[in-house]
Design an enzyme around this catalytic site. Structure first.
Site, mmCIF file in Angstrom:
data_model
loop_
_atom_site.group_PDB
_atom_site.id
_atom_site.type_symbol
_atom_site.label_atom_id
_atom_site.label_comp_id
_atom_site.label_asym_id
_atom_site.label_seq_id
_atom_site.Cartn_x
_atom_site.Cartn_y
_atom_site.Cartn_z
ATOM 1 N N CYS A 1 77.346 77.660 6.536
ATOM 2 C CA CYS A 1 77.507 76.435 5.762
ATOM 3 C C CYS A 1 76.744 76.491 4.449
ATOM 4 O O CYS A 1 76.820 75.580 3.641
ATOM 5 C CB CYS A 1 77.055 75.230 6.585
ATOM 6 S SG CYS A 1 75.492 75.465 7.395
ATOM 7 N N ASP B 1 73.535 76.346 4.002
ATOM 8 C CA ASP B 1 72.349 75.486 3.948
ATOM 9 C C ASP B 1 71.095 76.324 3.733
ATOM 10 O O ASP B 1 70.960 77.420 4.269
ATOM 11 C CB ASP B 1 72.188 74.717 5.262
ATOM 12 C CG ASP B 1 73.258 73.646 5.417
ATOM 13 O OD1 ASP B 1 73.365 73.094 6.525
ATOM 14 O OD2 ASP B 1 73.982 73.376 4.439
ATOM 15 N N CYS C 1 72.056 72.473 12.839
ATOM 16 C CA CYS C 1 71.132 71.945 11.817
ATOM 17 C C CYS C 1 69.753 71.725 12.405
ATOM 18 O O CYS C 1 68.737 72.012 11.767
ATOM 19 C CB CYS C 1 71.643 70.622 11.254
ATOM 20 S SG CYS C 1 73.181 70.756 10.351
#
Lengths: 246, 161
Positions: free
Chosen positions: B63, B65, B132
């Site tokens: 993703c 991140d 996450c």
């Protein structure tokens, strides 16, 4: 379903599998004879037989048939199964397909066909979107060859790279004017990103025809991870510009 | 004057589901996640060259991140301050924000016991966002490891020179 699916497979792979298609079709057929029902139109019951209009419609009664969710995007949009594709041709095929399956053209048809048309149209949209952008096309191609970039932390990521990304994002977050954003943009696009992109595209195109090279694929995986991160920087730039407007 | 980035600037997307989640039933960000996004705790940086500061920098390539978490430890081994900077989705920001809240006041050993499942539970993260919370746990561990490394005797440095 076998006949229809084999037809789809042939269209996608036929160019490469000389001699094999005949055999594959026979084995599919044998399997279908063994117990599964032969592919038949849901409406009139006649065998699907030779495909008409990309295998979308029944040759007998013209009813829209259900989509095959296992069909890969390249064969669906009639593209070479490789990274390098003709995007003009892709767009044309996309429009052609939507003209056949879009729900707008099924407003007067049966509920079943309306539902099929929605599914078809969604799949065609998804396929087009995926194949149009280089990043998603590359990632999809990797996925088709069983190489997935797993979700979650990458423990082997280069620390220096992470520091660089942090700095880029921080600069974007602090940017007070267009000039500051442009500066970050030129860094991201010009130096590292530009170089990596070229390497990836060039490398991938060359390798595109031989995706069995495991070492090469690992390198591709690394590269595409990097590209994903840089693309996120781009959306950071967009956000920065949005913020300027506020 | 330095304006510390608000979490609004940290977040690349507004609280909308990314395209790949649209096939799941429509879900809004949980109010706890939104709270961390609108009222961020401990955004910022500590001096990473300081001996009593541990810096954890982790990334999730799928993703894109990136998460930085820093801790400041006193002589007794207790974490007295923590800061984070995360560029990614709301769940990633909330996870790291919560992580900095939780490590404060804990000793280095106690902080090691913080689990991603606790973070996910507290924030009511949906299954697709569990990674996450894992990223936040990894950031904590990376910061602790960095701190521990800095406390080690300097003979390693002497050899490098």
């Amino acid at each position: 379903m076998w006949g229809w699916r084999a037809g789809a497979l042939l269209r996608g792979w036929g160019r490469r599998l000389v001699g094999a298609p005949g055999r594959r079709l026979l084995s599919c057929h044998a399997a279908s004879q063994a117990g599964n029902s032969a592919p038949r139109c849901w409406k009139c019951g006649s065998p699907r037989g030779p495909a008409r209009g990309d295998g979308l419609f029944c040759p007998q009664c013209s009813a829209l048939q259900p989509p095959d969710p296992t069909r890969d995007y390249f064969s669906l949009l009639d593209c070479h199964h490789s990274f390098r594709i003709d995007t003009t041709k892709l767009q044309r095929k996309y429009q052609q397909l939507q003209r056949l399956v879009h729900p707008d053209f099924f407003s007067q048809r049966s509920q079943t066909e309306k539902e099929f048309s929605e599914k078809h149209s969604t799949m065609v949209n998804e396929a087009y979107k995926t194949l149009l952008a280089p990043l998603s096309r590359g990632l999809y191609l990797l996925k088709l060859h069983g190489i997935d970039i797993p979700e979650g932390t990458d423990y082997e990521m280069d620390n220096q790279f992470l520091v660089e990304i942090m700095e880029i994002n921080e600069k974007l977050a602090e940017a007070q004017n267009e000039a500051a954003i442009k500066e970050v943009e030129s860094t991201v696009r010009g130096t590292r990103f530009g170089v990596i992109s070229q390497d990836l595209h060039g490398d991938f195109s060359l390798r595109g025809e031989n995706l069995n090279d495991v070492g090469g694929m690992e390198k591709q995986k690394q590269g595409w991870r990097t590209k994903q991160v840089y693309e996120n920087c781009e959306s950071g730039e967009e956000d920065g510009r949005e913020r300027m407007k506020e | 004057m330095y304006r510390s980035p608000s979490s609004a600037s940290l977040m690349r997307q507004s609280p909308r589901l990314p395209a790949r989640e649209l096939s799941a039933p429509a879900r809004l960000y949980h109010k706890k996640v939104v709270d961390h996004y609108e009222n961020p705790r401990n955004v910022g940086s500590l001096d990473k060259t300081a001996k009593n500061v541990g810096t954890g920098l982790v990334g999730a390539p799928a993703c894109g991140d990136v998460m930085k978490l820093q801790i400041q430890v006193d002589e007794k081994g207790k974490i007295v301050d923590a800061r984070f900077k995360t560029f990614g989705c709301g769940s990633a920001i909330a996870s790291s924000s919560l992580a900095t809240e939780w490590v404060k006041g804990k000793t280095v050993e106690e902080a090691l016991t913080i689990k991603n499942t606790d973070i996910a539970k507290e924030l009511c993260l949906p299954p697709v966002k569990l990674h996450c919370s894992m990223l936040a746990e990894d950031a904590i561990k990376a910061a602790l490891a960095d701190f521990k490394l800095k406390q080690e005797p300097k003979k390693g440095d002497a050899e490098k020179k």
